[in-house]
Each structure stands twice: as structure tokens, then as C-alpha cells.
Scaffold this motif. Sequence first.
Motif, mmCIF file in Angstrom:
data_model
loop_
_atom_site.group_PDB
_atom_site.id
_atom_site.type_symbol
_atom_site.label_atom_id
_atom_site.label_comp_id
_atom_site.label_asym_id
_atom_site.label_seq_id
_atom_site.Cartn_x
_atom_site.Cartn_y
_atom_site.Cartn_z
ATOM 1 N N GLU A 1 11.052 -11.083 -3.598
ATOM 2 C CA GLU A 1 9.601 -10.956 -3.508
ATOM 3 C C GLU A 1 9.200 -9.744 -2.663
ATOM 4 O O GLU A 1 8.300 -8.981 -3.047
ATOM 5 C CB GLU A 1 8.985 -12.228 -2.923
ATOM 6 C CG GLU A 1 9.151 -13.457 -3.792
ATOM 7 C CD GLU A 1 10.435 -14.207 -3.516
ATOM 8 O OE1 GLU A 1 10.587 -15.328 -4.005
ATOM 9 O OE2 GLU A 1 11.304 -13.650 -2.798
ATOM 10 N N LEU A 2 9.860 -9.587 -1.527
ATOM 11 C CA LEU A 2 9.529 -8.441 -0.667
ATOM 12 C C LEU A 2 9.865 -7.119 -1.347
ATOM 13 O O LEU A 2 9.127 -6.132 -1.206
ATOM 14 C CB LEU A 2 10.279 -8.564 0.662
ATOM 15 C CG LEU A 2 9.721 -9.562 1.673
ATOM 16 C CD1 LEU A 2 10.583 -9.591 2.927
ATOM 17 C CD2 LEU A 2 8.280 -9.212 2.038
ATOM 18 N N ASP A 3 10.960 -7.075 -2.064
ATOM 19 C CA ASP A 3 11.314 -5.840 -2.788
ATOM 20 C C ASP A 3 10.260 -5.501 -3.835
ATOM 21 O O ASP A 3 9.918 -4.320 -4.035
ATOM 22 C CB ASP A 3 12.675 -6.001 -3.458
ATOM 23 C CG ASP A 3 13.811 -6.023 -2.460
ATOM 24 O OD1 ASP A 3 13.604 -5.545 -1.337
ATOM 25 O OD2 ASP A 3 14.897 -6.540 -2.800
ATOM 26 N N ILE A 4 9.746 -6.534 -4.504
ATOM 27 C CA ILE A 4 8.721 -6.291 -5.525
ATOM 28 C C ILE A 4 7.476 -5.676 -4.907
ATOM 29 O O ILE A 4 6.929 -4.683 -5.395
ATOM 30 C CB ILE A 4 8.364 -7.619 -6.229
ATOM 31 C CG1 ILE A 4 9.590 -8.179 -6.943
ATOM 32 C CG2 ILE A 4 7.224 -7.418 -7.212
ATOM 33 C CD1 ILE A 4 9.433 -9.620 -7.354
ATOM 34 N N ILE A 5 7.012 -6.294 -3.805
ATOM 35 C CA ILE A 5 5.796 -5.811 -3.152
ATOM 36 C C ILE A 5 5.995 -4.388 -2.623
ATOM 37 O O ILE A 5 5.144 -3.501 -2.793
ATOM 38 C CB ILE A 5 5.394 -6.761 -2.018
ATOM 39 C CG1 ILE A 5 5.060 -8.149 -2.592
ATOM 40 C CG2 ILE A 5 4.194 -6.217 -1.242
ATOM 41 C CD1 ILE A 5 4.837 -9.210 -1.539
ATOM 42 N N ARG A 6 7.140 -4.155 -1.995
ATOM 43 C CA ARG A 6 7.404 -2.828 -1.440
ATOM 44 C C ARG A 6 7.520 -1.777 -2.536
ATOM 45 O O ARG A 6 7.033 -0.641 -2.387
ATOM 46 C CB ARG A 6 8.682 -2.872 -0.602
ATOM 47 C CG ARG A 6 8.512 -3.649 0.711
ATOM 48 C CD ARG A 6 9.838 -4.035 1.309
ATOM 49 N NE ARG A 6 9.680 -4.756 2.569
ATOM 50 C CZ ARG A 6 10.631 -5.499 3.128
ATOM 51 N NH1 ARG A 6 11.821 -5.602 2.529
ATOM 52 N NH2 ARG A 6 10.409 -6.123 4.262
ATOM 53 N N LYS A 7 8.148 -2.140 -3.660
ATOM 54 C CA LYS A 7 8.252 -1.189 -4.769
ATOM 55 C C LYS A 7 6.872 -0.877 -5.350
ATOM 56 O O LYS A 7 6.589 0.262 -5.750
ATOM 57 C CB LYS A 7 9.169 -1.754 -5.860
ATOM 58 C CG LYS A 7 10.657 -1.659 -5.527
ATOM 59 C CD LYS A 7 11.506 -2.356 -6.569
ATOM 60 C CE LYS A 7 11.361 -1.730 -7.931
ATOM 61 N NZ LYS A 7 11.872 -0.343 -7.979
ATOM 62 N N GLY A 8 6.020 -1.920 -5.406
ATOM 63 C CA GLY A 8 4.673 -1.695 -5.912
ATOM 64 C C GLY A 8 3.893 -0.729 -5.041
ATOM 65 O O GLY A 8 3.226 0.199 -5.545
ATOM 66 N N TYR A 9 3.952 -0.935 -3.718
ATOM 67 C CA TYR A 9 3.278 -0.018 -2.799
ATOM 68 C C TYR A 9 3.882 1.381 -2.871
ATOM 69 O O TYR A 9 3.167 2.398 -2.804
ATOM 70 C CB TYR A 9 3.368 -0.552 -1.367
ATOM 71 C CG TYR A 9 2.285 -1.548 -1.012
ATOM 72 C CD1 TYR A 9 1.011 -1.110 -0.663
ATOM 73 C CD2 TYR A 9 2.539 -2.913 -1.029
ATOM 74 C CE1 TYR A 9 0.004 -2.011 -0.342
ATOM 75 C CE2 TYR A 9 1.536 -3.833 -0.711
ATOM 76 C CZ TYR A 9 0.270 -3.375 -0.369
ATOM 77 O OH TYR A 9 -0.715 -4.267 -0.055
ATOM 78 N N LEU A 10 5.189 1.462 -2.999
ATOM 79 C CA LEU A 10 5.854 2.762 -3.049
ATOM 80 C C LEU A 10 5.451 3.552 -4.293
ATOM 81 O O LEU A 10 5.182 4.759 -4.222
ATOM 82 C CB LEU A 10 7.369 2.568 -3.010
ATOM 83 C CG LEU A 10 8.221 3.833 -3.029
ATOM 84 C CD1 LEU A 10 7.945 4.684 -1.792
ATOM 85 C CD2 LEU A 10 9.706 3.480 -3.111
ATOM 86 N N GLU A 11 5.412 2.875 -5.430
ATOM 87 C CA GLU A 11 5.012 3.563 -6.658
ATOM 88 C C GLU A 11 3.569 4.054 -6.567
ATOM 89 O O GLU A 11 3.229 5.123 -7.097
ATOM 90 C CB GLU A 11 5.189 2.623 -7.852
ATOM 91 C CG GLU A 11 6.637 2.350 -8.202
ATOM 92 C CD GLU A 11 6.770 1.579 -9.508
ATOM 93 O OE1 GLU A 11 5.717 1.262 -10.114
ATOM 94 O OE2 GLU A 11 7.908 1.315 -9.923
ATOM 95 N N LYS A 12 2.725 3.263 -5.890
ATOM 96 C CA LYS A 12 1.340 3.681 -5.729
ATOM 97 C C LYS A 12 1.239 4.894 -4.813
ATOM 98 O O LYS A 12 0.471 5.826 -5.074
ATOM 99 C CB LYS A 12 0.519 2.524 -5.174
ATOM 100 C CG LYS A 12 -0.971 2.793 -5.093
ATOM 101 C CD LYS A 12 -1.729 1.568 -4.612
ATOM 102 C CE LYS A 12 -3.220 1.840 -4.545
ATOM 103 N NZ LYS A 12 -3.980 0.639 -4.076
ATOM 104 N N MET A 13 2.022 4.882 -3.722
ATOM 105 C CA MET A 13 1.997 6.017 -2.799
ATOM 106 C C MET A 13 2.555 7.283 -3.439
ATOM 107 O O MET A 13 2.108 8.400 -3.141
ATOM 108 C CB MET A 13 2.795 5.669 -1.537
ATOM 109 C CG MET A 13 2.093 4.662 -0.627
ATOM 110 S SD MET A 13 2.971 4.413 0.949
ATOM 111 C CE MET A 13 4.421 3.532 0.379
ATOM 112 N N LEU A 14 3.540 7.135 -4.313
ATOM 113 C CA LEU A 14 4.163 8.299 -4.959
ATOM 114 C C LEU A 14 3.462 8.699 -6.246
ATOM 115 O O LEU A 14 3.863 9.680 -6.882
ATOM 116 C CB LEU A 14 5.637 7.987 -5.265
ATOM 117 C CG LEU A 14 6.552 7.769 -4.062
ATOM 118 C CD1 LEU A 14 7.945 7.365 -4.532
ATOM 119 C CD2 LEU A 14 6.634 9.025 -3.208
#
Length: 534
Positions: free
Chosen positions: A471-484
Amino acid sequence: MEEKKITVNTGKQNNQRRSNQKKNNQKRRKRKTGNNNSSNNNTTSLPVKKSAEEMRKWFAEYSDLVSQYQDPKKTMNVSFQTYSKDDLRSFMENPYANYKNLRSISRFLYNRSRVYKRLVVYFANMIDLKMRSVIPKFNFLDQTDEQSVLQKYYETLTQLEVMNLPLEFLKAYMTCFREDVFFGAAYCDQDGFFILPIDSERCRVTGLYKDGSLAFHMDMSYFSSNKDLLEFWGEPFQSMYEAYEKDQQNGKWQPMPDANAVCLKYNIDDLTTPLPPFMGIFDSLINLEDLKEITAISDEQRIYKLLAMSIPLLSASREVNDFAVDLDTMAKFYNRITDVIPDYANIVLTPSKIDTVSFEHDQTTDVNKVENATKNIMKVAGGQALVGDSGSTAINMAISTDENEAISSLLPQTEAIVNRLLSFVIKDPAKVVFHEVTTFSKDKYRENLIRSATYGVPVKTDLAIASGFSELDIIRKGYLEKMLNIQDLYTPLQSSNTMNTTGLGDKKNGRPSMGDDDISEDGEASRDKRERSG
């Protein structure tokens, strides 16, 4: 035989147990303070509670010693008692009175029989604790503090991240399929999670929690001769042993505290007697091992050769034993030949002609016997997927049956235990739900999630977990893709999935019509029909 009573741990009993544990902790702190302030006090304080990481490192170093309950400073010789088929049949006549012997046979076969070990590992690895949902607890009818809900959700996910549940519970599952019941003490804190296995001969199921998980007591008299382990294991064993020392007559069996108790039982319908789940095939497994030994002996006999070295006789002589070659000379040649022949051959001196004696055997028949015996055991006990001699439909149906058998009792118990342990680390944690998904049904489960998501069911997180992310990986990947700005960096190729569909409702748009030479007769008939209908 002592009667074993099953009781239910009520909320009042749980609160009383926590209160007693808190009082014991206060007493130890007072003793420690007294020791620091008074040089005349010779009482030594017991060590503080061990962390999960400390117990993990200690167990990694002394795991063999713990399983045998030996002093780490002493040498240890591990041995297994052997059993005959007569012993097994004698135990099977009254399994409830011989459950300890049957579990000992199960441990012996687990280390002796490759087939049995594969069967146990096959079922234990079916349960996939990564397939889960974490659901925050809140009343959606009232005004909800979103920040508070997200905080509890984050704390639960963070704790699950360090617990590594699949690895810790795998050893419990393997014990359950081998011996029926697993007893352990959980060391759970914000930095890690570790389950210390406890010898099942020193524990006893004594009750049920409200959530359906099992409570158990442990025999504290073991520590009378192994007090050094109290220093390593720390709490809760130190408090339990203190209670035993105060009342050795009635306090021999001490309850494992709620914050530490981990007890799983495969045969959940019988809480008093732990019987190995696969004891019905023990006789077949012993027969299979005997058949392998017979086959090995046959293989040795198949290559064995006996050489007959003849001593010629004088044809014109009428005397008995009138040899044409001196016996001393024959003995010299005999000795020279014996020096060079291989181990699987032998030689004899005889007055007859030179010949060979072979012990031929049908090796293919023996191999087929072992193979068929193995397949029959798997078909009876489950694990037909391990032999794979049926069609895909039959194998899938067999796997489905094995899945139900593997998860029906152990998965609900695991869910109850995990949620109970989390409640001692986090105040009001989110609820963890484990799905009835195995390693074999994961792809089908993912397809069902995709189908549910198309209808608006909130399963996007579950779908990502089924793809291998936490779950944490999903949320972090989502934020990362948005930032990038991943959506701008990677533009998908034009296809029917990405093209603009505006105007496609016009009949003139769409796929170009095929020429008269390319269209089939059925296609031409359909075109004519459309034209006639206008």
C-alpha cells in the motif's frame, strides 16, 4: 488422563491479564531502582523487554538450540527416532492416546521423505498474506476527521511494512501442516516483528478469544533448569516465571499474554488433541520409502556379475581331478584377475567352462512402481499439481480443492491474530483483511478486480497489491509520478485505446469497407442484406 477444559477469554479476563502484566513491570522497575540506590541490596534486576530485532538476531544464532531447548553453551546432537510400520499401526489404533508419537513420526517423515516434505511445503506456501486490504475504522454517518483517519491508516501501513507477515507466518503454517498446531510468542514493536517458536510439548490450547483466535498456556517448569533463556527471551516469560515461582503447585501452567500469543491450529474442530493432518498417509509413505530401498538393491543386483574361471582337465586322463594346469599357477592368475575386476563383479574357480552369471532385473518396472506409488499418495493427500499427470481441467479442479483445504481454517485465524497484535502497538489501528487468494489463483483474482473496477468498485489499491506492490509503495509511486509529470514525459502511441472518439458515431467513419475481391461469400451476403434494408 487429565481433562483439558476449553474456556473463552472475555474482555474482563483480557483487561485483568493486562493489569497483572502492568503490575509486574512496575515491580521490576522498583527492584531496579532499589538496586541503583542501595549498595547492600544483592537482588539483581531482570532484563527489560526484548525488541523484535534483538530476538530475531538471537534466534538466528541459536535456532537449532531453541528447537531442542538446550543450553547454548552445551553441545547438541540432533537425532530422530526411527519407526516401523508395526509401530505406526499400533499408534493408529488409538490416535488420541498416541498423538505425541504420531507427531514425532510426522517430524521423522518430514526429514526422511522428500514426498512428504514437498506436500507440507506445497500447502504452507499456498497462503499469500500479501493479498490483503487495510480498511480504516470510522463512522461514515458522522462528521469524519479525515486527517485522523489518514493518520491511523498510515500508522497501520507503516507497522505492516516492518512486520513482514508472509515470512514470519510461513514457519507457523509449515508446523501446522506437519504437526497440526503451532505455538509462538510474538515480539512486536514499531521497529520490527518476530515470532519465537515454542515447543508444542510444553504448551496447551486453553481458550478462545472473542475474535476466534486461540489462547494457550505454557509449562513454566521448563525454565527451572533453563533460567539462562529467561535473560535471552525477556518478557513475557520473565513475568510468567515469576508467577510460577510464587505458586509452583498451581502456577505451573501460565497463560501467554494477549500481546504475545500466537497459536494456529489446522484441525480447528478439535482443540484438545493435536493430530497431524496427513497421518492417514503415513503408512503409504513408509511403504514408499521401503520400495525405494528395494529398488536401490535391485539396481545393484542388475549390474552385478559373477565370473567363472574354469580349470581345464586332461582329456585323455582317467584319473579324478587330473587338471591340465597346475593349481598354483591357476591361483596366481586368479589373484591377478581379482586385483583388476570392479566392485560389482566377483570371480570363482571352477572346472567348468568360462561363463558369466548376471542378475538382470527390469529397471523400468521398478521406476514405474515408485512413480505410481508417489502419484497415488499425492492424489489421496492432495498436491496433484506436483505430479501433473492429468489434464489442465482436472489439475485446476484439484488445485481449487487444495486451496480450500489450505486456507479455510488458517487464514481466518491469522487475520484475527494480526489485528489483535496491531491493537497493542497502535491505538485504534485500521482493520487488516486477508483475501482468500493463493499463489495459484492470483491471476484470476486480478482479472476479477479489473472487472470490478470498471463498474466503479473501489478496488484500485487491491489491484495494485495484486500486481506486487504494498500500500505504501502504491501511494509513494503515485506521488512520485505526479511530481515527475510522468503523464507528460511518456506519451502512449496512437491506438484505438487512446484516440479521440469524437465523430465516430457517423456511419461514414470507422473501418474502411473491403473490396469485392477481398470479401468472403458470407461477408458479401451480409453486405447485400444491409443494402436491401436501406
